[in-house]
Design a protein around this motif. Sequence first.
Motif, PDB file in Angstrom:
ATOM      1  N   THR A 112       0.817  -1.214   0.000  1.00 34.11           N
ATOM      2  CA  THR A 112       0.000   0.000   0.000  1.00 34.11           C
ATOM      3  C   THR A 112       0.850   1.263   0.000  1.00 34.11           C
ATOM      4  OG1 THR A 112      -0.155  -0.022   2.423  1.00 34.11           O
ATOM      5  CG2 THR A 112      -1.894  -1.169   1.190  1.00 34.11           C
ATOM      6  N   TYR A 158      -1.911  -0.060  -8.754  1.00 37.35           N
ATOM      7  CA  TYR A 158      -3.152   0.587  -8.360  1.00 37.35           C
ATOM      8  C   TYR A 158      -3.649  -0.058  -7.069  1.00 37.35           C
ATOM      9  CZ  TYR A 158      -3.037   2.107 -13.247  1.00 37.35           C
ATOM     10  OH  TYR A 158      -2.648   2.638 -14.464  1.00 37.35           O
ATOM     11  N   LEU A 160      -6.318  -1.313  -4.390  1.00 41.98           N
ATOM     12  CA  LEU A 160      -7.642  -1.899  -4.498  1.00 41.98           C
ATOM     13  C   LEU A 160      -8.508  -1.493  -3.311  1.00 41.98           C
ATOM     14  CD1 LEU A 160      -6.497  -5.495  -5.515  1.00 41.98           C
ATOM     15  CD2 LEU A 160      -7.482  -3.755  -7.030  1.00 41.98           C
ATOM     16  N   ASP A 161      -9.810  -1.371  -3.550  1.00 41.83           N
ATOM     17  CA  ASP A 161     -10.728  -1.042  -2.456  1.00 41.83           C
ATOM     18  C   ASP A 161     -10.818  -2.194  -1.457  1.00 41.83           C
ATOM     19  OD1 ASP A 161     -11.295   1.434  -3.569  1.00 41.83           O
ATOM     20  OD2 ASP A 161     -12.974   0.638  -4.755  1.00 41.83           O
ATOM     21  N   ARG A 162     -10.756  -3.415  -1.983  1.00 43.30           N
ATOM     22  CA  ARG A 162     -10.777  -4.598  -1.122  1.00 43.30           C
ATOM     23  C   ARG A 162      -9.655  -5.536  -1.552  1.00 43.30           C
ATOM     24  NH1 ARG A 162     -14.756  -5.414   2.209  1.00 43.30           N
ATOM     25  NH2 ARG A 162     -14.518  -7.689   2.237  1.00 43.30           N
ATOM     26  N   LYS A 163      -9.133  -6.245  -0.611  1.00 49.50           N
ATOM     27  CA  LYS A 163      -8.022  -7.146  -0.872  1.00 49.50           C
ATOM     28  C   LYS A 163      -8.400  -8.205  -1.901  1.00 49.50           C
ATOM     29  CE  LYS A 163      -4.705 -10.094   1.603  1.00 49.50           C
ATOM     30  NZ  LYS A 163      -4.322 -10.668   2.917  1.00 49.50           N
ATOM     31  N   HIS A 194      -3.227  -6.167  -1.908  1.00 46.56           N
ATOM     32  CA  HIS A 194      -4.055  -4.965  -1.810  1.00 46.56           C
ATOM     33  C   HIS A 194      -3.861  -4.032  -2.999  1.00 46.56           C
ATOM     34  CE1 HIS A 194      -5.409  -5.601   2.382  1.00 46.56           C
ATOM     35  NE2 HIS A 194      -4.234  -6.178   2.539  1.00 46.56           N
ATOM     36  N   SER A 195      -3.097  -4.457  -3.988  1.00 44.43           N
ATOM     37  CA  SER A 195      -2.850  -3.613  -5.161  1.00 44.43           C
ATOM     38  C   SER A 195      -2.721  -4.502  -6.390  1.00 44.43           C
ATOM     39  CB  SER A 195      -1.582  -2.771  -4.960  1.00 44.43           C
ATOM     40  OG  SER A 195      -0.457  -3.600  -4.726  1.00 44.43           O
ATOM     41  N   ASP A 256     -11.381  -4.195   4.901  1.00 45.82           N
ATOM     42  CA  ASP A 256     -11.166  -4.351   3.460  1.00 45.82           C
ATOM     43  C   ASP A 256     -10.756  -5.779   3.102  1.00 45.82           C
ATOM     44  OD1 ASP A 256      -8.678  -4.238   4.660  1.00 45.82           O
ATOM     45  OD2 ASP A 256      -7.757  -3.027   3.090  1.00 45.82           O
TER      46      ASP A 256
END
Length: 305
Positions: A112, A158, A160-163, A194-195, A256
Amino acid sequence: MPLRLPHQLPAINILKRENIFVMDEDRAHKQDIRPLRIVILNLMPLKITTETDLIRLLSNTPLQIDIMFMKLKSHTPKNTPIEHMMMFYKDFDEIARENYDGMIVTGAPVETMAFEDVEYWNEIVKIFDWARTHVQSTLYICWAAQAALYHFYGIPKYLLDRKMFGIFPTRPLRPKLPIFRGFDNVFYMPQSRHSEVRSHDIKKVKELSIIAESPESGVSMVMARGGREFFITGHLEYAPETLDKEYKRDAGIRDDVGIPLHYYVDDDPKKGFHIFWRAHANLLFQNWINYYVYQKTPYDLSKIK
């Protein structure tokens, strides 16, 4: 043939109980064989667990492999005893003049953060650059894959909103590549991140080829330099229980992170989990060792360029 491992490495006893043939350095030195040399830069928090996971997969080959672990000077791990690190790991400066047949760089729990904000960023890009002239073929896994794609090719990541969490069906896009020899037209890859990197960015770079992709989790594998670099976004090396441990660690703490998809029976953690990625994981590592390391590396490692 066995793996050559540092004497007293904890993974040795674990793997012997699984009937995997390993050999410590004392016995291995008595054999007149030029083993493949694999260096592992282990950035994962639970280093002994990751060591065991990777060694288990590397053992599935008839070739003798000499494994060495590398650590970073600019980072002190919090979850592994310092005695373990001192006994089994070397700093980059200690091996910088050596060459290796293969290298594996693991993921790290820093995805992150902006790459440049990671405390060891300057050291790790130095190692990435070194690998290009001192290693025949390198596997970059999860965060390391994102970091290397960014460093070498400018590919952004990028958040992510959720893992992205679970076991995802994945398709080889170039099934005739040796890395996929013996694969089915769908295989399953654990993801825990997470990305992400995105295909439209990668497709703009002619040196990169997306070789495996999932309709749910996106880009899964990227290849460069004719197989001298592989970037794997997931964790085929994961043991069966790893996602379960990660879920129980984060449940109720992070909002998340949900139940890992396609992992638990009926999506119920109480019913146990499916295990349907291990065969392809073993096959991928075996193919990498055989077709991109053993058959490509020069006998004289000083000739790697």
